[in-house]
Design an enzyme around this catalytic site. Sequence first.
Site, PDB file in Angstrom:
ATOM      1  N   SER A  90      45.786 -79.309  90.694  1.00  0.00           N
ATOM      2  CA  SER A  90      45.590 -79.461  92.248  1.00  0.00           C
ATOM      3  C   SER A  90      46.284 -78.667  93.083  1.00  0.00           C
ATOM      4  O   SER A  90      47.432 -77.970  92.792  1.00  0.00           O
ATOM      5  CB  SER A  90      45.819 -80.792  92.604  1.00  0.00           C
ATOM      6  OG  SER A  90      46.171 -81.339  93.796  1.00  0.00           O
ATOM      7  N   TYR A 127      51.109 -88.611  92.589  1.00  0.00           N
ATOM      8  CA  TYR A 127      49.835 -87.852  92.269  1.00  0.00           C
ATOM      9  C   TYR A 127      50.482 -86.305  92.192  1.00  0.00           C
ATOM     10  O   TYR A 127      50.195 -85.479  91.344  1.00  0.00           O
ATOM     11  CB  TYR A 127      48.851 -87.760  93.391  1.00  0.00           C
ATOM     12  CG  TYR A 127      47.491 -86.844  93.345  1.00  0.00           C
ATOM     13  CD1 TYR A 127      47.584 -85.797  93.916  1.00  0.00           C
ATOM     14  CD2 TYR A 127      46.656 -87.368  92.765  1.00  0.00           C
ATOM     15  CE1 TYR A 127      46.505 -84.798  93.886  1.00  0.00           C
ATOM     16  CE2 TYR A 127      45.463 -86.692  92.715  1.00  0.00           C
ATOM     17  CZ  TYR A 127      45.364 -85.422  93.070  1.00  0.00           C
ATOM     18  OH  TYR A 127      44.307 -84.649  93.100  1.00  0.00           O
TER      19      TYR A 127
HETATM   20  P1  NAP Z   1      36.811 -89.160  92.307  1.00  0.00           P
HETATM   21  O1  NAP Z   1      35.492 -88.609  93.056  1.00  0.00           O
HETATM   22  O2  NAP Z   1      37.741 -90.080  92.427  1.00  0.00           O
HETATM   23  O3  NAP Z   1      36.352 -89.246  90.580  1.00  0.00           O
HETATM   24  C1  NAP Z   1      37.131 -89.514  89.521  1.00  0.00           C
HETATM   25  C2  NAP Z   1      36.553 -89.979  88.456  1.00  0.00           C
HETATM   26  O4  NAP Z   1      37.513 -90.454  87.375  1.00  0.00           O
HETATM   27  C3  NAP Z   1      35.712 -91.145  88.716  1.00  0.00           C
HETATM   28  O5  NAP Z   1      34.735 -91.402  88.163  1.00  0.00           O
HETATM   29  C4  NAP Z   1      36.662 -92.383  88.286  1.00  0.00           C
HETATM   30  O6  NAP Z   1      35.891 -93.707  87.856  1.00  0.00           O
HETATM   31  C5  NAP Z   1      37.175 -91.716  86.877  1.00  0.00           C
HETATM   32  N1  NAP Z   1      38.380 -92.301  86.413  1.00  0.00           N
HETATM   33  C6  NAP Z   1      39.541 -93.028  87.023  1.00  0.00           C
HETATM   34  N2  NAP Z   1      40.304 -93.282  86.395  1.00  0.00           N
HETATM   35  C7  NAP Z   1      39.934 -93.395  85.221  1.00  0.00           C
HETATM   36  C8  NAP Z   1      40.355 -93.801  83.859  1.00  0.00           C
HETATM   37  N3  NAP Z   1      41.474 -94.414  83.577  1.00  0.00           N
HETATM   38  N4  NAP Z   1      39.448 -93.654  82.792  1.00  0.00           N
HETATM   39  C9  NAP Z   1      38.184 -92.537  82.912  1.00  0.00           C
HETATM   40  N5  NAP Z   1      37.685 -92.508  83.973  1.00  0.00           N
HETATM   41  C10 NAP Z   1      38.556 -92.565  85.115  1.00  0.00           C
HETATM   42  O7  NAP Z   1      37.688 -87.623  92.177  1.00  0.00           O
HETATM   43  P2  NAP Z   1      37.127 -86.247  92.338  1.00  0.00           P
HETATM   44  O8  NAP Z   1      37.362 -85.708  93.845  1.00  0.00           O
HETATM   45  O9  NAP Z   1      35.767 -85.802  91.705  1.00  0.00           O
HETATM   46  O10 NAP Z   1      38.403 -85.310  91.182  1.00  0.00           O
HETATM   47  C11 NAP Z   1      38.280 -85.129  90.002  1.00  0.00           C
HETATM   48  C12 NAP Z   1      39.517 -84.700  89.417  1.00  0.00           C
HETATM   49  O11 NAP Z   1      39.869 -83.458  90.166  1.00  0.00           O
HETATM   50  C13 NAP Z   1      40.657 -85.534  89.629  1.00  0.00           C
HETATM   51  O12 NAP Z   1      41.498 -85.463  88.639  1.00  0.00           O
HETATM   52  C14 NAP Z   1      41.373 -85.058  90.960  1.00  0.00           C
HETATM   53  O13 NAP Z   1      42.826 -85.405  90.850  1.00  0.00           O
HETATM   54  C15 NAP Z   1      41.031 -83.697  90.772  1.00  0.00           C
HETATM   55  N6  NAP Z   1      40.799 -82.938  91.956  1.00  0.00           N
HETATM   56  C16 NAP Z   1      40.287 -83.022  93.222  1.00  0.00           C
HETATM   57  C17 NAP Z   1      40.290 -82.641  94.349  1.00  0.00           C
HETATM   58  C18 NAP Z   1      39.390 -82.916  95.469  1.00  0.00           C
HETATM   59  O14 NAP Z   1      39.672 -82.309  96.662  1.00  0.00           O
HETATM   60  N7  NAP Z   1      38.533 -83.678  95.554  1.00  0.00           N
HETATM   61  C19 NAP Z   1      41.013 -81.403  94.557  1.00  0.00           C
HETATM   62  C20 NAP Z   1      41.801 -81.120  93.542  1.00  0.00           C
HETATM   63  C21 NAP Z   1      41.990 -81.731  92.152  1.00  0.00           C
HETATM   64  P3  NAP Z   1      36.335 -94.849  88.875  1.00  0.00           P
HETATM   65  O15 NAP Z   1      35.325 -94.811  90.035  1.00  0.00           O
HETATM   66  O16 NAP Z   1      36.394 -96.077  88.028  1.00  0.00           O
HETATM   67  O17 NAP Z   1      38.039 -94.633  89.464  1.00  0.00           O
HETATM   68  C1  GCO Z   2      45.291 -85.382  99.267  1.00  0.00           C
HETATM   69  C2  GCO Z   2      43.870 -84.989  98.779  1.00  0.00           C
HETATM   70  C3  GCO Z   2      44.396 -83.974  97.789  1.00  0.00           C
HETATM   71  C4  GCO Z   2      43.210 -83.576  96.999  1.00  0.00           C
HETATM   72  C5  GCO Z   2      43.515 -82.382  96.141  1.00  0.00           C
HETATM   73  C6  GCO Z   2      43.849 -81.114  96.766  1.00  0.00           C
HETATM   74  O1  GCO Z   2      45.557 -86.643  99.772  1.00  0.00           O
HETATM   75  O2  GCO Z   2      46.055 -84.761  99.773  1.00  0.00           O
HETATM   76  O3  GCO Z   2      43.615 -86.102  97.922  1.00  0.00           O
HETATM   77  O4  GCO Z   2      45.358 -84.448  96.781  1.00  0.00           O
HETATM   78  O5  GCO Z   2      42.893 -84.532  96.138  1.00  0.00           O
HETATM   79  O6  GCO Z   2      44.258 -82.778  94.969  1.00  0.00           O
HETATM   80  O7  GCO Z   2      44.212 -80.210  95.848  1.00  0.00           O
END
Ligand code: NAP
Ligand code: GCO
Length: 284
Positions: free
Chosen positions: A148, A161
């Site tokens: 991230s 986080y």
């Molecule tokens: P999201 O929409 O919150 O989806 C996360 C998924 O993980 C959901 O299906 C969630 O299910 C599942 N999950 C949570 N806790 C779990 C557990 N204990 N065991 C199994 N599954 C679990 O997140 P996203 O935005 O798609 O992000 C996916 C990944 O990329 C995360 O690791 C996030 O930190 C990372 N990321 C996201 C962004 C962004 O901007 N979106 C940027 C950088 C990194 P539930 O609905 O039950 O929670």
């Molecule tokens: C926040 C956001 C970020 C994104 C992502 C950025 O609250 O700043 O949730 O943490 O999820 O990780 O790369």
Amino acid sequence: MQDFLKNFSLEGKIAWVTGASYGLGLAYAVAFAESGARVVFNDINQELVDKGMAEYKKLGIDAFGAVCDVTKEDQVQNFVAEVEKNVGTIDILVNNAGIIKRIPMIDMTVDQWQQVIDVDLTGPFICSKAVLPAMIKKGSGKIINACSMMSEFGRETVSAYAAAKGGLKMLTRNICSEYGQFNIQCNAIGPGYIATPQTAPLREKQPDGSMHPFDRFIRSKTPAQRWGKTEDLMGLAVFLASPASDFINGQVVYIDGGISAYIGQDPGNLDPSKFTDIDESTAQ
Ligand code: NAP
Ligand code: GCO
């Protein structure tokens, strides 16, 4: 030339994406399926697994899905055993499952802190530990971690986080160091700000209909002045899962629209009329 392009194919591979009922995990899984892989996924409850299965079926993808909480080693070991029995040896693991709690550190309870660390850092440890023995035996494997912007930068209210994602960067490097000798590559995807349910609260319109201040802020920090779409990350996920990246190991590849290269501009200078608005109904 066609032979060269085979390096990007996942034909015959089994890819496990954790937490892939929606969001980035679903996008990675779809990209893997369209590149020839058999997709297996887990989510935290049956309702979400069913939601994911329905989505994959709608897309014509024959996925294997089961309930598994990545923080519970017994559930993870059972999930991997089920996959081994019903599908085969896992070639690709994407540690995608993650949560965030946006709470000022002095107000965050230790339990809240621990919940984030358990899913975002210990979960990838548990899942990687579960698949590595078979990868070593097979003589190949790919592990891709979900890092991230917070693997590099801090910001208010996301202490747990950021600590988890910073630790995940170092876990990525350590798996590389310990298992690269077995032709196992462990890298990480470092997304910028992507429109998914996890970031939806940061885009919510204000009571007066104006933009969320963070929405305006993040656009002022992004040269493209937009949020990322899950589709933006699919190509990198396939690349890191494919033989084309066999000599890349221990790296975090940032895919952030340029945020990490740009000092940003005054949010007041932005012209919302130029924004290609996100259809929140598709930001899943
Ligand atoms: P999201 O929409 O919150 O989806 C996360 C998924 O993980 C959901 O299906 C969630 O299910 C599942 N999950 C949570 N806790 C779990 C557990 N204990 N065991 C199994 N599954 C679990 O997140 P996203 O935005 O798609 O992000 C996916 C990944 O990329 C995360 O690791 C996030 O930190 C990372 N990321 C996201 C962004 C962004 O901007 N979106 C940027 C950088 C990194 P539930 O609905 O039950 O929670
Ligand atoms: C926040 C956001 C970020 C994104 C992502 C950025 O609250 O700043 O949730 O943490 O999820 O990780 O790369």
